[in-house]
Design a protein around this motif. Structure first.
Motif, short mmCIF file in Angstrom:
data_model
loop_
_atom_site.label_atom_id
_atom_site.label_comp_id
_atom_site.label_asym_id
_atom_site.label_seq_id
_atom_site.Cartn_x
_atom_site.Cartn_y
_atom_site.Cartn_z
N ARG A 1 35.38 41.88 39.47
CA ARG A 1 35.70 41.59 40.78
C ARG A 1 36.24 40.26 40.78
N LYS A 2 37.22 39.95 41.56
CA LYS A 2 37.98 38.62 41.30
C LYS A 2 36.91 37.57 42.12
N ILE A 3 36.70 36.64 41.35
CA ILE A 3 35.89 35.50 41.67
C ILE A 3 36.47 34.67 42.78
N HIS A 4 37.58 34.08 42.61
CA HIS A 4 38.39 33.13 43.39
C HIS A 4 39.20 33.75 44.26
N ARG A 5 39.14 34.00 45.64
CA ARG A 5 39.62 34.59 46.44
C ARG A 5 40.78 33.49 47.06
N PHE A 6 42.01 34.08 47.50
CA PHE A 6 43.21 33.07 47.73
C PHE A 6 43.18 33.19 49.55
N GLY A 7 43.72 32.16 50.03
CA GLY A 7 44.01 32.29 51.56
C GLY A 7 43.65 31.02 52.46
N PHE A 8 42.65 30.26 51.57
CA PHE A 8 42.24 29.17 52.68
C PHE A 8 41.67 29.39 53.91
N ASP A 9 40.54 30.17 54.08
CA ASP A 9 39.80 30.63 55.30
C ASP A 9 40.80 31.64 56.17
N ARG A 10 41.63 32.51 55.52
CA ARG A 10 42.40 33.55 56.01
C ARG A 10 42.59 34.55 54.86
N GLY A 11 43.22 35.81 55.30
CA GLY A 11 43.59 36.78 54.14
C GLY A 11 42.50 37.04 53.28
N GLU A 12 42.86 37.16 52.14
CA GLU A 12 41.83 37.63 51.04
C GLU A 12 40.68 36.68 51.19
N ALA A 13 40.86 35.39 51.33
CA ALA A 13 39.58 34.58 51.52
C ALA A 13 38.58 35.21 52.46
N VAL A 14 38.87 35.83 53.78
CA VAL A 14 38.11 36.29 54.37
C VAL A 14 37.96 37.90 54.78
N LEU A 15 38.70 38.52 54.21
CA LEU A 15 38.92 39.87 54.33
C LEU A 15 37.95 40.69 52.92
N MET A 16 37.84 40.08 51.71
CA MET A 16 37.27 40.44 50.64
C MET A 16 36.20 39.61 50.29
N SER A 17 35.08 40.10 49.47
CA SER A 17 33.99 39.38 49.19
C SER A 17 34.34 38.84 47.53
N ALA A 18 33.67 38.20 47.06
CA ALA A 18 33.91 37.36 45.83
C ALA A 18 33.04 37.93 44.74
N GLY A 19 33.56 38.36 43.49
CA GLY A 19 32.67 38.38 42.34
C GLY A 19 32.15 37.28 41.94
N THR A 20 31.15 37.71 40.97
CA THR A 20 30.30 36.46 40.47
C THR A 20 30.22 36.80 39.00
N GLU A 21 30.62 37.88 38.31
CA GLU A 21 30.36 38.06 36.81
C GLU A 21 31.52 37.58 35.93
N ILE A 22 31.08 36.80 34.83
CA ILE A 22 32.27 36.77 33.87
C ILE A 22 32.38 38.07 32.97
N VAL A 23 33.62 38.39 32.63
CA VAL A 23 33.85 39.91 32.37
C VAL A 23 34.76 39.66 31.05
N THR A 24 34.27 40.25 29.72
CA THR A 24 35.02 40.63 28.64
C THR A 24 34.73 41.89 28.27
N VAL A 25 35.99 42.44 27.30
CA VAL A 25 35.82 43.65 26.96
C VAL A 25 36.42 43.70 25.66
N ASP A 26 35.73 44.41 24.73
CA ASP A 26 35.88 44.36 23.39
C ASP A 26 36.74 45.56 22.97
N LEU A 27 38.08 45.20 22.40
CA LEU A 27 38.91 46.15 21.87
C LEU A 27 38.87 46.28 20.55
N PRO A 28 39.27 47.23 19.79
CA PRO A 28 39.32 47.19 18.32
C PRO A 28 40.01 46.01 17.75
#
Length: 260
Positions: A111-138
């Motif tokens: 879930r995207k942590i930094h939401r764009f929009g400066f108090d509009r758009g994504e920044a107010v319409l979506m909630s922020a994620g909090t988790e650092i995520v990695t995925v192990d591929l072969p």
């Protein structure tokens, strides 16, 4: 390791279902790649704010199902870009990336942590994620980020601390800031001595022309492949051993003083 970035064009006149089917077809055409990447919010458009709540899905919804089938048919690891995710009816909406295995299984979400929009758009319409995520591929470990995240180097350093060697950044980046997109992608590669796979969109989202110019950058900062402004599939060969080689030959990460 072969990677393919699908720089999908988003046309507001194209129905979501049609774009979903087209994206699935393009994923299937990448059989032979090890990893395929799609852009941010390609199913609705990153600047189509009115669609964020109207067209939000769960991670078991139609976009996730279509991408799971395409990954399985192509036999590829698939970073399916991101969707507008609403886990519960009436609940918050997140900008959520999906990573699927060659068996079509949903392995991780981010879930995207930094939401764009400066108090509009994504920044107010979506909630922020909090988790650092990695995925192990072969062959490598992916570190997940999305679009505006690219401007925040501390996130990428945290991903490297979690073992990431390939940083994946799906985006809906506007054309008027294209130079920032290219510069920041190279900077994140150089400072973290990692591959960067930055996959943007083409076309126009809600009147905002997209930058395109998806790019693959190696751990030394060399651009291995770069797309143009229009819809395109960008394919490059990576050597996963190159990350360890660069970090050994030029061990800048070992000299860190702050943030350890």
């Amino acid at each position: 390791m072969r990677v393919s970035l699908i720089q999908l064009a988003v046309d507001p006149a194209e129905p979501v279902a049609a774009r979903r089917a087209r994206a699935a077809r393009l994923v299937r055409e990448q059989r032979g790649s090890d990893l395929v990447v799609l852009p941010e919010l390609w199913h609705i458009g990153a600047f189509a704010y009115e669609s964020f709540t109207r067209d939000a899905e769960t991670v078991e919804g139609p976009t996730a199902r279509a991408m799971a089938e395409a990954a399985r048919d192509a036999g590829v690891w698939l970073h399916a870009g991101s969707i507008a995710e609403r886990p519960e009816p009436g609940g918050p909406v997140f900008n959520t990336s999906l990573v699927l295995s060659p068996a079509g299984e949903l392995v991780r979400t981010y879930r995207k942590i930094h939401r764009f929009g400066f108090d509009r758009g994504e920044a107010v319409l979506m909630s922020a994620g909090t988790e650092i995520v990695t995925v192990d591929l072969p062959a490598t470990t992916l570190g997940l980020a999305t679009c505006y995240d690219l401007r925040f180097p501390e996130l990428f350093r945290a991903l490297v601390d979690e073992g990431a060697t390939t940083l994946v950044v799906p985006a809906g980046w506007p054309e008027r800031r294209r130079e920032h997109w290219s510069l920041l992608a190279r900077a994140r590669a150089v400072e973290n001595q990692s591959y960067v796979l930055a996959c943007g969109t083409a076309g126009t989202h809600a009147g905002v022309r997209q930058a395109g110019h998806s790019v693959v950058v190696d751990p030394w900062g060399t651009v291995l492949a770069e797309a143009g402004p229009d819809e395109e599939v960008l394919t490059a060969e990576l050597d996963p051993a190159e990350v360890a080689k660069v970090r050994e030959e030029f061990p800048a990460l070992k000299d860190r003083v702050l943030g350890r």
